[in-house]
Design a protein around this motif. Sequence first.
Motif, PDB file in Angstrom:
ATOM      1  N   GLU A 129      16.383   4.666  -2.770  1.00  0.00           N
ATOM      2  CA  GLU A 129      16.206   4.580  -4.220  1.00  0.00           C
ATOM      3  C   GLU A 129      15.202   3.505  -4.598  1.00  0.00           C
ATOM      4  OE1 GLU A 129      20.220   4.633  -5.770  1.00  0.00           O
ATOM      5  OE2 GLU A 129      20.311   6.807  -5.444  1.00  0.00           O
ATOM      6  N   TYR A 130      15.157   2.424  -3.824  1.00  0.00           N
ATOM      7  CA  TYR A 130      14.141   1.396  -4.046  1.00  0.00           C
ATOM      8  C   TYR A 130      12.750   1.988  -3.801  1.00  0.00           C
ATOM      9  CZ  TYR A 130      11.671  -3.066  -3.812  1.00  0.00           C
ATOM     10  OH  TYR A 130      10.798  -4.108  -4.043  1.00  0.00           O
ATOM     11  N   ALA A 131      12.616   2.731  -2.696  1.00  0.00           N
ATOM     12  CA  ALA A 131      11.327   3.374  -2.385  1.00  0.00           C
ATOM     13  C   ALA A 131      10.941   4.364  -3.476  1.00  0.00           C
ATOM     14  CB  ALA A 131      11.395   4.076  -1.032  1.00  0.00           C
ATOM     15  N   ALA A 132      11.911   5.112  -3.981  1.00  0.00           N
ATOM     16  CA  ALA A 132      11.622   6.073  -5.059  1.00  0.00           C
ATOM     17  C   ALA A 132      11.152   5.340  -6.314  1.00  0.00           C
ATOM     18  CB  ALA A 132      12.860   6.913  -5.364  1.00  0.00           C
ATOM     19  N   ASP A 133      11.783   4.222  -6.628  1.00  0.00           N
ATOM     20  CA  ASP A 133      11.351   3.429  -7.789  1.00  0.00           C
ATOM     21  C   ASP A 133       9.939   2.894  -7.584  1.00  0.00           C
ATOM     22  OD1 ASP A 133      13.734   3.873  -9.124  1.00  0.00           O
ATOM     23  OD2 ASP A 133      14.579   1.890  -8.677  1.00  0.00           O
ATOM     24  N   PHE A 134       9.651   2.422  -6.382  1.00  0.00           N
ATOM     25  CA  PHE A 134       8.303   1.938  -6.084  1.00  0.00           C
ATOM     26  C   PHE A 134       7.288   3.078  -6.219  1.00  0.00           C
ATOM     27  CE2 PHE A 134       4.847   1.434  -2.990  1.00  0.00           C
ATOM     28  CZ  PHE A 134       4.242   0.287  -3.512  1.00  0.00           C
ATOM     29  N   ASN A 135       7.603   4.208  -5.619  1.00  0.00           N
ATOM     30  CA  ASN A 135       6.684   5.347  -5.650  1.00  0.00           C
ATOM     31  C   ASN A 135       6.478   5.901  -7.052  1.00  0.00           C
ATOM     32  OD1 ASN A 135       6.195   5.235  -2.883  1.00  0.00           O
ATOM     33  ND2 ASN A 135       7.988   6.466  -2.437  1.00  0.00           N
ATOM     34  N   ALA A 136       7.451   5.694  -7.925  1.00  0.00           N
ATOM     35  CA  ALA A 136       7.338   6.146  -9.311  1.00  0.00           C
ATOM     36  C   ALA A 136       6.638   5.110 -10.194  1.00  0.00           C
ATOM     37  CB  ALA A 136       8.725   6.460  -9.880  1.00  0.00           C
ATOM     38  N   GLY A 137       6.222   3.981  -9.606  1.00  0.00           N
ATOM     39  CA  GLY A 137       5.518   2.950 -10.360  1.00  0.00           C
ATOM     40  C   GLY A 137       6.434   1.999 -11.105  1.00  0.00           C
ATOM     41  N   LYS A 138       7.732   2.048 -10.863  1.00  0.00           N
ATOM     42  CA  LYS A 138       8.686   1.168 -11.550  1.00  0.00           C
ATOM     43  C   LYS A 138       8.695  -0.238 -10.962  1.00  0.00           C
ATOM     44  CE  LYS A 138      11.741   4.988 -12.753  1.00  0.00           C
ATOM     45  NZ  LYS A 138      13.069   5.593 -12.542  1.00  0.00           N
ATOM     46  N   ILE A 139       8.160  -0.368  -9.756  1.00  0.00           N
ATOM     47  CA  ILE A 139       8.073  -1.675  -9.103  1.00  0.00           C
ATOM     48  C   ILE A 139       6.603  -1.914  -8.804  1.00  0.00           C
ATOM     49  CG2 ILE A 139       8.708  -3.036  -7.069  1.00  0.00           C
ATOM     50  CD1 ILE A 139      11.202  -1.164  -6.854  1.00  0.00           C
ATOM     51  N   PRO A 140       6.017  -2.955  -9.408  1.00  0.00           N
ATOM     52  CA  PRO A 140       4.599  -3.237  -9.153  1.00  0.00           C
ATOM     53  C   PRO A 140       4.357  -3.556  -7.679  1.00  0.00           C
ATOM     54  CG  PRO A 140       5.435  -4.538 -10.996  1.00  0.00           C
ATOM     55  CD  PRO A 140       6.613  -3.879 -10.356  1.00  0.00           C
ATOM     56  N   GLU A 141       3.213  -3.143  -7.185  1.00  0.00           N
ATOM     57  CA  GLU A 141       2.887  -3.329  -5.774  1.00  0.00           C
ATOM     58  C   GLU A 141       2.995  -4.784  -5.347  1.00  0.00           C
ATOM     59  OE1 GLU A 141      -0.669  -2.172  -2.693  1.00  0.00           O
ATOM     60  OE2 GLU A 141      -0.442  -1.011  -4.528  1.00  0.00           O
ATOM     61  N   GLU A 142       2.578  -5.714  -6.201  1.00  0.00           N
ATOM     62  CA  GLU A 142       2.611  -7.128  -5.832  1.00  0.00           C
ATOM     63  C   GLU A 142       4.044  -7.678  -5.772  1.00  0.00           C
ATOM     64  OE1 GLU A 142       1.924  -6.670 -10.214  1.00  0.00           O
ATOM     65  OE2 GLU A 142       0.888  -5.924  -8.444  1.00  0.00           O
ATOM     66  N   GLN A 143       5.010  -6.956  -6.340  1.00  0.00           N
ATOM     67  CA  GLN A 143       6.411  -7.390  -6.293  1.00  0.00           C
ATOM     68  C   GLN A 143       7.233  -6.608  -5.263  1.00  0.00           C
ATOM     69  OE1 GLN A 143       8.022  -7.106 -10.243  1.00  0.00           O
ATOM     70  NE2 GLN A 143       6.579  -8.585 -11.086  1.00  0.00           N
ATOM     71  N   ALA A 144       6.636  -5.630  -4.641  1.00  0.00           N
ATOM     72  CA  ALA A 144       7.363  -4.774  -3.694  1.00  0.00           C
ATOM     73  C   ALA A 144       7.784  -5.553  -2.456  1.00  0.00           C
ATOM     74  CB  ALA A 144       6.506  -3.584  -3.297  1.00  0.00           C
ATOM     75  N   GLU A 145       8.973  -5.248  -1.974  1.00  0.00           N
ATOM     76  CA  GLU A 145       9.513  -5.843  -0.759  1.00  0.00           C
ATOM     77  C   GLU A 145       9.660  -4.728   0.281  1.00  0.00           C
ATOM     78  OE1 GLU A 145      12.864  -8.583  -1.514  1.00  0.00           O
ATOM     79  OE2 GLU A 145      12.466  -8.167  -3.628  1.00  0.00           O
ATOM     80  N   PRO A 146       8.770  -4.682   1.253  1.00  0.00           N
ATOM     81  CA  PRO A 146       8.769  -3.579   2.224  1.00  0.00           C
ATOM     82  C   PRO A 146      10.098  -3.358   2.947  1.00  0.00           C
ATOM     83  CG  PRO A 146       6.748  -4.828   2.408  1.00  0.00           C
ATOM     84  CD  PRO A 146       7.635  -5.580   1.455  1.00  0.00           C
ATOM     85  N   ASP A 147      10.830  -4.434   3.273  1.00  0.00           N
ATOM     86  CA  ASP A 147      12.113  -4.285   3.968  1.00  0.00           C
ATOM     87  C   ASP A 147      13.141  -3.505   3.149  1.00  0.00           C
ATOM     88  OD1 ASP A 147      11.323  -5.556   6.241  1.00  0.00           O
ATOM     89  OD2 ASP A 147      12.440  -7.400   5.892  1.00  0.00           O
ATOM     90  N   ARG A 148      12.920  -3.450   1.855  1.00  0.00           N
ATOM     91  CA  ARG A 148      13.879  -2.745   0.997  1.00  0.00           C
ATOM     92  C   ARG A 148      13.585  -1.252   0.897  1.00  0.00           C
ATOM     93  NH1 ARG A 148      15.167  -6.135  -4.386  1.00  0.00           N
ATOM     94  NH2 ARG A 148      16.803  -4.558  -4.500  1.00  0.00           N
ATOM     95  N   MET A 149      12.431  -0.811   1.370  1.00  0.00           N
ATOM     96  CA  MET A 149      12.034   0.590   1.188  1.00  0.00           C
ATOM     97  C   MET A 149      12.660   1.544   2.184  1.00  0.00           C
ATOM     98  SD  MET A 149       8.373   0.727  -0.357  1.00  0.00           S
ATOM     99  CE  MET A 149       7.696  -0.586  -1.332  1.00  0.00           C
ATOM    100  N   ALA A 150      12.818   1.113   3.426  1.00  0.00           N
ATOM    101  CA  ALA A 150      13.367   2.014   4.442  1.00  0.00           C
ATOM    102  C   ALA A 150      13.921   1.202   5.598  1.00  0.00           C
ATOM    103  CB  ALA A 150      12.291   2.978   4.942  1.00  0.00           C
ATOM    104  N   TYR A 151      15.090   1.581   6.053  1.00  0.00           N
ATOM    105  CA  TYR A 151      15.648   0.994   7.256  1.00  0.00           C
ATOM    106  C   TYR A 151      15.170   1.865   8.408  1.00  0.00           C
ATOM    107  CZ  TYR A 151      18.753  -1.220  10.541  1.00  0.00           C
ATOM    108  OH  TYR A 151      19.233  -1.924  11.612  1.00  0.00           O
ATOM    109  N   THR A 152      14.359   1.281   9.292  1.00  0.00           N
ATOM    110  CA  THR A 152      13.642   2.096  10.276  1.00  0.00           C
ATOM    111  C   THR A 152      14.097   1.894  11.722  1.00  0.00           C
ATOM    112  OG1 THR A 152      11.888   0.448  10.372  1.00  0.00           O
ATOM    113  CG2 THR A 152      11.599   2.274   8.815  1.00  0.00           C
ATOM    114  N   GLU A 153      15.183   1.202  11.948  1.00  0.00           N
ATOM    115  CA  GLU A 153      15.730   1.085  13.304  1.00  0.00           C
ATOM    116  C   GLU A 153      16.674   2.261  13.548  1.00  0.00           C
ATOM    117  OE1 GLU A 153      14.790  -1.244  15.513  1.00  0.00           O
ATOM    118  OE2 GLU A 153      13.443  -2.075  14.011  1.00  0.00           O
ATOM    119  N   GLU A 154      16.753   2.712  14.784  1.00  0.00           N
ATOM    120  CA  GLU A 154      17.585   3.872  15.132  1.00  0.00           C
ATOM    121  C   GLU A 154      19.079   3.563  15.155  1.00  0.00           C
ATOM    122  OE1 GLU A 154      17.079   7.223  15.982  1.00  0.00           O
ATOM    123  OE2 GLU A 154      15.031   7.033  15.268  1.00  0.00           O
TER     124      GLU A 154
END
Length: 185
Positions: A129-154
């Motif tokens: 949902e954080y990634a969806a908000d970012f992708n929809a422009g609700k979170i400015p790029e300069e405020q985005a926190e990459p760790d919050r967008m996707a948990y990428t460990e198996e």
Amino acid sequence: MKLPAFFKKKECKKETLVAAEKEPWENPYDTVRRMGIAGYQARYFDQCKEIWKAKVPASGQADTLQGEMLRQVEKLCYEACDNGNINWDGDFAWFCDFLLESFTNSGTFDSVYLEKLTAVLAVIKRCGEYAADFNAGKIPEEQAEPDRMAYTEEDIYDFLRDSVALVSQKNPQDIPYQKKDFIHR
């Protein structure tokens, strides 16, 4: 075939996952460590492979609950690990809710294990949902926190896969799954 009676025993309260999602933000990797799931290694790979081959179609939803649960876990894993949740939508959020409800209603797990499942699915959903908000422009790029967008460990996906295998062990007979018209993934 009807659902086994024990599968109807418990009501999954959607509020459980919603409450977990509303907790103050914690780095998802810290949450996974705190829950003791960081570095989790698959224990039921062969059984999951059998479920995949026998119960998951090449495309579309499965006809069995066991197959559909594994299919949804794989969809969530692929979206996070390969796509960074860039395509996150209501289907993925619904998968998180459905999986928690299915795990809860299976009668397979104790409250401690269910707490871990709830935390893992909340991490996945919050990141999506954080990634969806970012992708929809609700979170400015300069405020985005990459760790919050996707948990990428198996590890968390292996934990979920193994949980599906445990449900399947407790329910070796196929449990029918009614395909949902509103799901397009």
